[in-house]
Motif scaffolding. Structure first.
Motif, short mmCIF file in Angstrom:
data_model
loop_
_atom_site.label_atom_id
_atom_site.label_comp_id
_atom_site.label_asym_id
_atom_site.label_seq_id
_atom_site.Cartn_x
_atom_site.Cartn_y
_atom_site.Cartn_z
N ALA A 196 0.75 -1.13 0.03
CA ALA A 196 0.04 0.09 -0.14
C ALA A 196 0.86 1.18 0.06
CB ALA A 196 -0.86 0.14 1.30
N ILE A 197 1.98 1.23 0.75
CA ILE A 197 2.84 2.51 0.81
C ILE A 197 3.46 2.63 -0.51
CG2 ILE A 197 4.90 3.43 2.01
CD1 ILE A 197 3.92 2.22 4.43
N SER A 198 4.16 1.68 -1.10
CA SER A 198 4.75 1.81 -2.45
C SER A 198 3.71 2.37 -3.40
CB SER A 198 5.54 0.68 -2.91
OG SER A 198 4.52 -0.39 -3.07
N THR A 199 2.47 1.94 -3.42
CA THR A 199 1.83 2.26 -4.35
C THR A 199 1.19 3.53 -4.25
OG1 THR A 199 0.08 1.01 -3.49
CG2 THR A 199 1.03 0.03 -5.14
N SER A 200 1.27 4.00 -2.97
CA SER A 200 0.87 5.58 -2.84
C SER A 200 1.82 6.57 -3.37
CB SER A 200 0.80 5.73 -1.13
OG SER A 200 -0.21 4.76 -0.55
N VAL A 201 2.96 6.66 -3.37
CA VAL A 201 4.06 7.15 -3.94
C VAL A 201 3.60 7.39 -5.57
CG1 VAL A 201 6.39 7.67 -4.18
CG2 VAL A 201 5.68 6.43 -2.21
N ALA A 202 3.51 6.28 -6.24
CA ALA A 202 3.40 6.44 -7.66
C ALA A 202 2.34 5.24 -7.91
CB ALA A 202 4.65 6.34 -8.51
N PRO A 203 1.13 5.56 -8.14
CA PRO A 203 0.12 4.43 -8.12
C PRO A 203 0.46 3.67 -9.41
CG PRO A 203 -1.07 6.19 -7.59
CD PRO A 203 0.32 6.64 -7.83
N PRO A 204 0.29 2.31 -9.68
CA PRO A 204 0.51 1.66 -10.77
C PRO A 204 -0.58 1.71 -11.78
CG PRO A 204 -0.26 -0.12 -9.06
CD PRO A 204 -0.22 1.41 -8.38
N VAL A 205 -0.18 1.91 -13.12
CA VAL A 205 -0.77 1.78 -14.31
C VAL A 205 -0.29 0.76 -15.20
CG1 VAL A 205 -2.08 3.09 -16.14
CG2 VAL A 205 -1.69 4.18 -14.10
N ILE A 206 -1.11 -0.32 -15.29
CA ILE A 206 -0.63 -1.33 -16.22
C ILE A 206 -1.10 -1.44 -17.43
CG2 ILE A 206 -0.50 -4.22 -16.66
CD1 ILE A 206 -0.72 -4.30 -13.54
N ILE A 207 -0.29 -1.53 -18.59
CA ILE A 207 -0.62 -1.54 -20.08
C ILE A 207 -0.05 -2.73 -20.79
CG2 ILE A 207 -1.04 0.95 -19.77
CD1 ILE A 207 1.60 1.53 -21.59
N PRO A 208 -0.57 -3.20 -21.88
CA PRO A 208 0.05 -4.09 -22.52
C PRO A 208 1.65 -3.65 -23.07
CG PRO A 208 -2.30 -3.95 -23.46
CD PRO A 208 -1.76 -2.70 -22.38
N TYR A 209 2.44 -4.58 -23.27
CA TYR A 209 3.93 -4.34 -23.53
C TYR A 209 3.91 -3.43 -24.85
CZ TYR A 209 8.99 -4.88 -23.59
OH TYR A 209 10.20 -4.86 -23.53
N ARG A 210 3.21 -4.15 -25.63
CA ARG A 210 3.33 -3.61 -27.13
C ARG A 210 3.11 -2.13 -27.42
NH1 ARG A 210 -1.47 -6.50 -26.66
NH2 ARG A 210 -3.38 -5.71 -27.48
N PHE A 211 2.54 -1.59 -26.34
CA PHE A 211 1.90 -0.17 -26.55
C PHE A 211 3.18 0.88 -25.84
CE2 PHE A 211 -2.62 -1.48 -26.31
CZ PHE A 211 -2.57 -1.58 -27.62
N ILE A 212 4.03 0.41 -25.37
CA ILE A 212 5.34 1.19 -24.75
C ILE A 212 5.84 2.23 -25.82
CG2 ILE A 212 7.39 1.19 -23.64
CD1 ILE A 212 5.35 0.68 -21.70
N GLU A 213 6.19 1.50 -27.06
CA GLU A 213 6.66 2.18 -27.92
C GLU A 213 5.85 3.28 -28.39
OE1 GLU A 213 9.70 3.22 -30.80
OE2 GLU A 213 9.53 1.64 -29.23
N ALA A 214 4.48 3.13 -28.09
CA ALA A 214 3.62 4.32 -28.79
C ALA A 214 3.56 5.65 -27.72
CB ALA A 214 2.04 3.91 -29.14
N THR A 215 3.91 5.27 -26.61
CA THR A 215 4.02 6.54 -25.66
C THR A 215 5.11 7.41 -25.98
OG1 THR A 215 5.43 5.71 -24.16
CG2 THR A 215 3.02 4.93 -23.77
N LYS A 216 5.93 7.08 -26.61
CA LYS A 216 7.23 7.75 -26.81
C LYS A 216 7.86 8.75 -25.74
CE LYS A 216 6.38 7.78 -31.26
NZ LYS A 216 7.08 7.00 -32.26
N LEU A 217 7.72 7.59 -24.47
CA LEU A 217 8.25 8.52 -23.22
C LEU A 217 9.86 8.09 -22.89
CD1 LEU A 217 5.05 8.03 -21.05
CD2 LEU A 217 6.24 10.22 -21.92
N LEU A 218 10.12 6.58 -23.38
CA LEU A 218 11.43 6.24 -23.17
C LEU A 218 12.62 7.10 -23.84
CD1 LEU A 218 10.88 2.43 -22.90
CD2 LEU A 218 10.84 4.27 -21.07
N GLN A 219 13.09 8.26 -23.42
CA GLN A 219 13.66 9.15 -23.90
C GLN A 219 15.21 9.26 -23.25
OE1 GLN A 219 12.31 13.06 -25.41
NE2 GLN A 219 10.11 12.19 -25.74
#
Length: 831
Positions: free
Chosen positions: A167-190
């Motif tokens: 509960a404490i770890s997820t309070s800092v940054a709550p988890p959001v789970i998405i399919p792995y194949r969509f990671i590239e589309a976020t354009k966030l791994l810069q």
């Protein structure tokens, strides 16, 4: 005889039993909880991790690391990173942990969602699982959408829990789970993005995970990767909660100690009043052994009954622990009851009651038949050698008991030593107070005031016993409050315009000016614009990091060898830094040798000093540096601090990203700024320090609540001891009050005499306890927390008058019979 005498003294013996009950209840409940916690961690080890073992890397795996990962054939994989998300429905933004999952993870346990079916279909349907609390907070529901970077994706369901999170770890940054194949589309791994790659494995039971870890861990470490098995994670988790268990055990030990004080003081008064009756028995032919056994049987019987009742109460309290600690445990605690703690509780009740009552009990052995004829109030004294043996036995018992609870001989000796010192200080101050009153007795005071002061050092006085009991209880609870204030002060975030409370991370070089302009356009100022350059250590003092890593005798800490340092460059020190050694170099000219400044903790862990060389790998380019200065960094301050700082003029052309900070006045300004930045710059992450502070304060409040709950045992035991000590003095004070009434004293005078005596005792005991707590907390603040100490007023305003009034109320209740009845009637009733 033991049974008949106990029936006649049942009120006093009940208070004696209450001290045992509460002490045993604390010990049994905590021991049973610790056993349940260890059993749960052991039985749920795979569920806690969700896999048999995991390989993880803080960067994209190297070719050699990827070859090891592929050879083991991972059953599932994940990339996770911290990022801002937006809710298009209402414009809300939030910092979350994005987890892109591929495969059938978890293999043990399950992902709990609402509706339950989406846990198995979100990957094929292309939806996101969003933390349930987050959905509630932003008033969104399954079917709505979220925006992660450049990706907009529908919400498939609410995520309630997933193996490996608390509960404490997820309070800092709550988890959001998405399919792995969509990671590239976020354009966030810069460049500069903080990310982690994880590979999950499920194996047969025949595979020796320990051998696998020993064989692959060194090879993976050299490639900046790591292997964790469910067995190793269980051991680490067990060690983490060992500290919780040690604290709870010490709380139980304190409660038991207070119970022991109650036993010793109650039996001391009880036996003292029985000495004349014992002398009569001896005149009638009773032997020493018979008179001793009468009261030994009483005390032992009470110890057994008290131990049994305390054990049953301790078992009953088990239902509270899962509720109290649910936010701190990454699993649901299942409670099971065994007979062992109950047996231990009964044995402990018997042993501690007899041991701590032994000294007054031995006086029944040495009392002379002539005592029946003597009018001297001085009680019979056992030989000095007997007292020394009994005190030694008590100290040995306390040491062995502490060793059993905390499993560390040094800590056990230190704790027993600190306890003896505290007791000695309290008893010493009480004795000094008695001597001072005797020497400087105020003869000019009125009759009632003089009589009450005389009661403090007359024969059968309770000054030392009451001051120790009152002082120790007050000391414990006051220290708790003072320490809580120190902890909260360490997390305080100033809300002035001078202190940044918004941190904007992962700002790319080409975005820096635009982000800064966006902040200024909202009438806010850029407090800091900090460049960051990532690098790793290549060699330390001429030795390659890979060679140091393989050297089992090296004293360099492992984290340094695998760490990706985020460094900066500037020409000034900050408020949180203090130059400790060497010379600060603000700027270098082209071609000058590179001189850097490192933090004191890095210097200690890397075993380097001023003048030593460190070669860094800056994104493939090797840079030789020399340690020019060592800084003492206050990491407790909520601002951006660095272990390695370069002077200006060195890293300006290196690949880098920036961190900008600003200060907002209220929540609405923060929300508006975050919405605007996330919409224009999806790759940046924003931390609102005001929210972090609220979270930390909430965690500390929960910790404090648990501590208060455990301190409840000590406090209640202390009050029971206090009541027992004051109540057992009733029988001596009744006789004195009757004599005063017979001599013509008025009820108001007797009332005043008793009131003054108990006010003196209550004030003295509670004041000493608070002052001792003040001194100990000051030591903690200066030497442990290294913080200025601003003590709370609660102990002075609440505990000091509250405990004094409690002592007064109990003391005055003792003489009700004297005030309401005639002297002859009272004497007959007491006889």
């Amino acid at each position: 005889m033991a049974w008949r005498d106990a029936k006649a003294s049942k009120v006093r013996l009940f208070l004696f039993m209450a001290s045992i009950i509460l002490g045993i209840a604390a010990v049994v409940s905590i021991q049973l909880f610790s056993t349940n916690l260890k059993d749960n961690i052991q039985s749920q080890s795979k569920v806690l991790m969700g896999a048999d073992f995991i390989i993880n890397s803080k960067q994209e795996p190297t070719a050699r690391a990827q070859a090891i990962i592929d050879s083991l054939k991972p059953n599932a994989s994940e990339v996770n990173f911290v990022s801002m998300i937006a809710f298009p429905k209402n414009g809300g933004t939030k910092l979350v942990q994005v987890r892109g999952l591929k495969g059938g993870f978890p293999f043990y346990g399950k992902i709990e969602t609402q509706p339950a079916s989406v846990a198995g279909t979100y990957q094929s349907s292309g939806g996101a699982l969003v933390d349930a609390t987050l959905l509630h907070q932003f008033d969104v529901k399954p079917g709505d959408s979220i925006k992660i970077g450049q990706l907009t994706i529908p919400i498939a369901g609410a995520l309630k829990s997933i193996p490996g999170s608390s509960a404490i770890s997820t309070s800092v940054a709550p988890p959001v789970i998405i399919p792995y194949r969509f990671i590239e589309a976020t354009k966030l791994l810069q460049f500069g993005s903080r990310k982690e790659f994880q590979y999950f494995y499920k194996t047969s039971d025949t595979l020796n995970l320990k051998q696998l870890e020993d064989r692959l861990e060194p090879r993976l470490e050299s490639e900046n990767a790591d292997l964790r098995t469910h067995i190793g994670s269980t051991q680490r988790l067990g060690k983490r909660y060992d500290n919780v268990g040690k604290f709870l055990n010490l709380a139980a030990f304190i409660a038991l100690l207070l119970g022991c004080i109650g036993i010793a003081s109650s039996v001391h008064i009880y036996i003292k009043e029985k000495l004349r009756a014992i002398a009569v028995l001896k005149c009638m032919g009773a032997s020493r052994l018979q008179s001793f056994l009468i009261f030994l049987i009483q005390i032992a019987g009470i110890g057994i009954v008290g131990g049994l009742i305390g054990s049953l109460i301790g078992v009953g309290l088990q239902g509270l622990f899962p509720y109290l600690l649910k936010d701190f445990l990454p699993f649901t605690l299942e409670i099971s009851i065994s007979a062992q703690p109950i047996i231990i509780g009964v044995f402990l009740g018997l042993f501690m009651s007899v041991l701590f009552a032994l000294l007054p009990l031995l006086r029944t052995w040495y009392v002379s038949p002539l005592e029946v004829l003597r009018v001297d109030e001085q009680a019979v004294q056992e030989p000095l050698i007997v007292r020394v043996i009994v005190f030694a036995a008590i100290l040995v018992f306390l040491f062995l008991f502490a060793l059993w609870l905390i499993h560390d001989a040094l800590y056990a000796v230190m704790f027993v030593g600190a306890t003896v010192i505290t007791f000695a200080i309290l008893a010493g101050v009480a004795g000094l107070f008695i001597k001072t009153i005797k020497r400087y007795f105020p003869k000019s005071w009125g009759f009632t005031a003089r009589q009450s002061l005389l009661n403090l050092f007359r024969p059968n006085n309770q000054t030392v016993v009451l001051v120790v009991a009152i002082g120790l209880g007050t000391f414990l609870i006051s220290t708790l409050y003072f320490t809580k204030d120190i902890l909260l002060a360490k997390t305080e975030v100033g809300q002035t315009s001078e202190n940044a409370n918004i941190i904007i991370l992962d700002v790319q070089t080409e975005q820096r000016e635009a982000v800064a302009q966006n902040i200024v356009s909202k009438d806010l100022r850029v407090v800091n614009n900090i460049p960051m350059v990532t690098m790793r250590m290549h060699s330390i003092k001429g030795r390659l990091v890979n060679d140091i890593r393989q050297d089992t005798t090296s004293q360099v800490r492992q984290w340094i060898l695998n760490h990706e340092f985020r460094t900066t460059y500037r020409d000034t020190l900050t408020d949180s830094e203090e130059l400790q050694e060497g010379k600060w170099i603000p700027r270098l000219n082209p071609g000058d040798p590179v001189v850097i400044s490192i933090s004191d903790n890095l210097a200690g862990d890397a075993k380097v000093g001023v003048g030593d060389t460190i070669v860094f790998n800056v994104q493939g380019v090797l840079m030789e540096t020399t340690v020019g200065s060592i800084r003492k960094v206050d990491w407790a301050q909520m601002q951006i601090n660095f272990t390695v700082v370069f002077p200006a003029g060195v890293l300006e052309d290196a690949p880098q990203f920036n961190v900008l900070t600003t200060a907002v006045q209220d929540e609405s300004s923060s929300a508006a700024l975050q919405r605007d930045l996330v919409s224009k710059f999806p790759n940046v992450s924003i931390i609102d320090l005001r929210q972090v502070f609220t979270l930390v304060e909430d965690i500390l409040d929960k910790v404090s609540w648990v501590i208060n709950f455990m301190a409840f045992f000590s406090i209640i035991t202390g009050i029971i001891v206090l009541i027992g000590s004051v109540r057992t003095s009733k029988y001596q004070r009744v006789k004195e009050s009757v004599l005063l009434r017979t001599l013509g004293a008025k009820n108001s005078q007797i009332l005043q005499i008793s009131a003054f005596e108990y006010i003196f005792l209550g004030l003295l005991g509670s004041l000493i306890g608070i002052l001792l707590a003040l001194v100990s907390s000051l030591g903690l603040a200066l030497f442990v927390f290294k913080e200025p100490f601003a003590p709370s007023l609660i102990p002075f305003v609440v505990f000091l008058p509250g405990i004094t009034l409690l002592v007064l109320a109990i003391g005055l209740s003792n003489i009700r019979t004297v005030l309401k009845s005639s002297p002859l009637e009272v004497l007959r009733r007491e006889v």
